[in-house]
Design a protein around this motif. Structure first.
Motif, PDB file in Angstrom:
ATOM      1  N   UNK A   1       6.335 -10.702   1.972  1.00 53.36           N
ATOM      2  CA  UNK A   1       4.971 -11.308   1.496  1.00 53.36           C
ATOM      3  C   UNK A   1       4.123 -11.671   2.007  1.00 53.36           C
ATOM      4  N   UNK A   2       2.699 -10.827   1.946  1.00 48.64           N
ATOM      5  CA  UNK A   2       1.548 -10.629   3.207  1.00 48.64           C
ATOM      6  C   UNK A   2       1.279  -9.966   3.544  1.00 48.64           C
ATOM      7  N   UNK A   3      -0.089 -10.096   4.199  1.00 46.53           N
ATOM      8  CA  UNK A   3      -1.169  -9.074   3.998  1.00 46.53           C
ATOM      9  C   UNK A   3      -1.097  -7.384   4.008  1.00 46.53           C
ATOM     10  N   UNK A   4      -0.875  -6.722   3.407  1.00 51.01           N
ATOM     11  CA  UNK A   4      -0.654  -5.736   3.313  1.00 51.01           C
ATOM     12  C   UNK A   4      -1.322  -4.511   4.834  1.00 51.01           C
ATOM     13  N   UNK A   5      -1.092  -5.203   5.951  1.00 52.10           N
ATOM     14  CA  UNK A   5      -1.714  -4.625   7.263  1.00 52.10           C
ATOM     15  C   UNK A   5      -0.473  -4.130   7.666  1.00 52.10           C
ATOM     16  N   UNK A   6      -1.004  -2.919   8.661  1.00 47.76           N
ATOM     17  CA  UNK A   6      -0.312  -2.006   9.900  1.00 47.76           C
ATOM     18  C   UNK A   6       0.253  -3.306  10.147  1.00 47.76           C
ATOM     19  N   UNK A   7      -0.267  -4.906  11.135  1.00 48.68           N
ATOM     20  CA  UNK A   7       0.217  -5.851  11.966  1.00 48.68           C
ATOM     21  C   UNK A   7       1.373  -6.303  10.649  1.00 48.68           C
ATOM     22  N   UNK A   8       1.482  -6.074  10.079  1.00 48.71           N
ATOM     23  CA  UNK A   8       2.568  -7.003   9.571  1.00 48.71           C
ATOM     24  C   UNK A   8       3.884  -6.760   8.905  1.00 48.71           C
ATOM     25  N   UNK A   9       3.892  -4.831   9.037  1.00 51.61           N
ATOM     26  CA  UNK A   9       4.921  -3.139   9.256  1.00 51.61           C
ATOM     27  C   UNK A   9       5.839  -3.440   8.165  1.00 51.61           C
ATOM     28  N   UNK A  10       4.689  -3.151   6.774  1.00 54.62           N
ATOM     29  CA  UNK A  10       5.651  -2.766   5.651  1.00 54.62           C
ATOM     30  C   UNK A  10       5.793  -1.843   5.689  1.00 54.62           C
ATOM     31  N   UNK A  11       5.055  -0.554   6.053  1.00 54.81           N
ATOM     32  CA  UNK A  11       5.772   0.297   6.241  1.00 54.81           C
ATOM     33  C   UNK A  11       6.975   0.306   7.243  1.00 54.81           C
ATOM     34  N   UNK A  12       7.606   0.127   7.722  1.00 54.05           N
ATOM     35  CA  UNK A  12       8.694   0.599   8.711  1.00 54.05           C
ATOM     36  C   UNK A  12       9.636  -0.456   7.101  1.00 54.05           C
ATOM     37  N   UNK A  13       9.691  -1.643   6.918  1.00 53.34           N
ATOM     38  CA  UNK A  13      10.685  -2.047   5.965  1.00 53.34           C
ATOM     39  C   UNK A  13      10.749  -0.751   4.701  1.00 53.34           C
TER      40      UNK A  13
END
Length: 377
Positions: free
Chosen positions: A197-209
């Motif tokens: 849950x969170x902003x879809x931003x590079x600093x939040x790291x969803x790409x790593x997941x």
């Protein structure tokens, strides 16, 4: 006492467009209003009147374009015993000048005392003008006192909180009902759900997941990773980064789902459907409020060793901290370990819920702030 709580210029209060600060003010104000006269000052929104009273709290909303100027005029003409300004230390000298006999409290929710945001002179002027600085984590406190040691006597951590009455772990009757209902609606009935849950931003790291998915699916082909959020609060426009995430997710059509911005009031049901919560932040996160929400819903947490995030994790009891926070494999291993054992997930979830009940209810937060308002510490 007559108390003013001042939101930032970014989002309105109540938190109809989300925002951690807005949720914070929404939640503490009615509790403090049980004892004192409380006014929230925030920006206008077309769906909200300029003045209203609800739940014992008075709301005054000003135009976003001239917000700081309107705040100054209001404070000059209205006497408050305490003014609590959120996250805008640079505003303190100008606003303090309009109400110099008021007790000024500053809450800091991000690295607002960083060199690129404030000069030495501005920082010292702010610190001199306030009675107390409350921070959302020890980490944020250190970002102030490391640069301005003279602030040490004024800085105090007051952790944020969560509405425990709106989150239902799956060992409760309502939690089980919500889990079945939402999973059915999303066609995820027999899956193991990993939640972001969170902003879809590079600093939040969803790409790593997403990069961790191959290793997760090797062991748990029934796993589904659900991403809830958009590029910015309430803004579902797709930018290049979000498009990249959608492309990565399309490689696993049966195992990745994206759900765009969800109103804060609807978030608890999406936690209720899940088995594990993951926060993959890559930046020095002040302390993401999603950790409180996951604990309230009885979910084990996997989080990155960034900023204040580890402060609410009792390692191995309510979650796991990922030190190699840039490595997809590190998340995959931690996720697989929890997916391997429903017993372990349940044990950690129950501990997290009890920790939230002990330490992170809004009643606790409001009580801690009242002590600051009334006594100075």
């Amino acid at each position: 006492m007559k108390i003013a709580l001042i939101a930032t210029e970014k989002l309105p209060v109540p938190a109809i467009k989300g925002g951690a600060i807005q949720i914070y003010l929404d939640s503490i104000a009615p509790l403090i209003a049980q004892k004192h006269e409380v006014t929230i000052l925030s920006i206008q929104h077309p769906d909200l009147p300029e003045n209203e009273t609800r739940n014992g709290v008075h709301y005054i909303r000003f135009a976003q374009s001239e917000y700081l100027s309107f705040l100054g005029d209001h404070l000059k003409n209205t006497k408050y015993d305490v003014v609590h300004l959120c996250n805008r230390p640079a505003w303190i000298p100008a606003l303090h000048a309009q109400s110099p006999n008021t007790k000024w409290i500053l809450s800091v929710h991000n690295e607002m005392f960083a060199v690129e945001k404030m000069t030495d002179e501005e920082g010292r002027a702010c610190i001199a003008a306030v009675a107390q600085i409350v921070t959302v984590s020890d980490y944020i406190g250190r970002t102030i006192t490391d640069r301005f040691p003279e602030a040490k006597g004024k800085v105090k951590t007051v952790y944020s909180g969560v509405d425990l009455q709106t989150y239902f772990p799956d060992w409760t009757q309502e939690g089980r009902r919500l889990k079945e209902k939402v999973r059915s609606e999303l066609n995820l009935k027999n899956q193991k759900i990993i939640l972001f849950v969170g902003r879809l931003s590079k600093v939040k790291g969803p790409h790593i997941l997403l990069q961790a998915m191959p290793k997760i699916l090797e062991k748990h082909p029934d796993a589904v990773m659900v991403f809830i959020g958009s590029k910015w609060f309430g803004d579902n426009e797709v930018n290049n980064y979000v498009r990249h995430l959608y492309t990565l997710g399309a490689m696993y059509p049966e195992n990745v789902q994206f759900i765009q911005f969800v109103q804060p009031k609807n978030i608890p049901t999406l936690y209720a459907m899940s088995d594990i919560f993951v926060c993959s932040s890559q930046w020095q996160e002040p302390l993401a409020r999603v950790h409180y929400e996951a604990m309230a819903c009885g979910l084990p947490i996997i989080t990155s060793n960034r900023g204040g995030n580890p402060e609410v994790i009792d390692e191995g009891r309510n979650g796991k901290v990922i030190n190699n926070f840039e490595e997809p494999l590190a998340y995959a291993e931690a996720i697989n370990s929890l997916l391997d054992s429903s017993g372990k997930r349940n044990e950690m979830g129950r501990y997290g819920r009890s920790k939230a009940e002990r330490e992170f209810s809004w009643n606790t937060v409001a009580g801690n702030l009242l002590r600051v308002y009334e006594n100075g510490r």
